[in-house]
Design a protein around this motif. Sequence first.
Motif, mmCIF file in Angstrom:
data_model
loop_
_atom_site.group_PDB
_atom_site.id
_atom_site.type_symbol
_atom_site.label_atom_id
_atom_site.label_comp_id
_atom_site.label_asym_id
_atom_site.label_seq_id
_atom_site.Cartn_x
_atom_site.Cartn_y
_atom_site.Cartn_z
ATOM 1 N N MET A 94 49.520 19.404 -53.759
ATOM 2 C CA MET A 94 49.783 20.539 -53.152
ATOM 3 C C MET A 94 49.093 20.268 -51.792
ATOM 4 S SD MET A 94 49.691 24.748 -53.334
ATOM 5 C CE MET A 94 50.702 24.752 -54.850
ATOM 6 N N SER A 115 44.444 26.060 -51.234
ATOM 7 C CA SER A 115 44.967 24.517 -51.356
ATOM 8 C C SER A 115 46.256 24.286 -50.873
ATOM 9 C CB SER A 115 45.098 24.447 -52.781
ATOM 10 O OG SER A 115 43.888 24.425 -53.256
ATOM 11 N N SER A 116 46.761 25.209 -50.022
ATOM 12 C CA SER A 116 48.099 24.972 -49.648
ATOM 13 C C SER A 116 48.059 25.452 -47.960
ATOM 14 C CB SER A 116 49.212 25.933 -50.246
ATOM 15 O OG SER A 116 48.783 27.353 -50.231
ATOM 16 N N TRP A 173 45.101 29.029 -54.966
ATOM 17 C CA TRP A 173 46.264 28.220 -54.326
ATOM 18 C C TRP A 173 46.537 28.367 -52.940
ATOM 19 C CZ3 TRP A 173 49.972 31.099 -51.923
ATOM 20 C CH2 TRP A 173 49.766 32.415 -52.047
ATOM 21 N N SER A 207 50.249 17.577 -49.550
ATOM 22 C CA SER A 207 51.685 17.734 -48.977
ATOM 23 C C SER A 207 51.410 18.538 -47.637
ATOM 24 C CB SER A 207 52.441 18.456 -50.174
ATOM 25 O OG SER A 207 52.677 17.827 -51.193
ATOM 26 N N PHE A 208 50.693 19.811 -47.909
ATOM 27 C CA PHE A 208 50.473 20.504 -46.521
ATOM 28 C C PHE A 208 50.008 19.669 -45.668
ATOM 29 C CE2 PHE A 208 51.842 23.922 -49.347
ATOM 30 C CZ PHE A 208 52.321 24.972 -48.582
#
Length: 266
Positions: free
Chosen positions: A209, A51-52, A48, A212-213
Amino acid sequence: MTVQAVTPAVPERPVSTWTGWGQWLALATMTIDHLTRYVLPAGWELGWAGSSLGRIAFPLFAAMVAWHGLFNTRNPLRYARRILVIGLAAQLPYMLMPRASDAFLLNVCFTLALGLAWGAWLRDLLARQRSGSLGSVWLAAALAASLSIWYLLGEWVEYGHRGLLLVPLFMLALHHLHTAGETLAERLQAVAMAAPLLIVAGLMNSSDMAKSFAVATCLAILWLAAGAHRLTPVVPAAMPRRLWLAWYPGHFALIALWLWASGGLG
């Protein structure tokens, strides 16, 4: 009575203090991405983070390259060559990273340098067309040729075709946002010029995700170009130049050494 022509005001060069913060953030998020991808055990379930936070790095690097190419250097091609030197130094350890595909790929420095060279060339081309020194037919032919080169190179660089678009699209958006006047039409035009950047940044990523980042990073840079750059304080500890130049190839070399010592390259 003599009437003098009014010369349009030229916007001042924007303040670049935000890039001091951007350098630290870009290196930190890139390192987090690569550590979670290549070093830390999959059992830790830290994917995660890549991915962020890891999705901040490339748009931020592209934004800083575009910003410096537009506002802080008189010779963008020489700046692109310096990025290529870092890419050449990093290519061997980069090739040692484990990947799903064995296809040859040039690292992200090549993506950034080629994108900057393309963006600077397009900017010069359009300026010549506006001045009347380049006809519409020759402009169309040059654009078609550059798109053909983009299509061929996209298979060989990290982040592919969309990655090559990011620096030129940043240059387009930053220029229009910085030079936009006060009228509604000018502001709407500047926003329209920023839309392709946000679309490409979203399409470069698969998960919601990650999208979005990446898009949020681009929006933050656009906000800076629209005037918020004046509000950014100077970073308390400036990035040492040698660290900035050496980190990308150096951290790949350390990761490759770690993988070799732990048997991960076997």
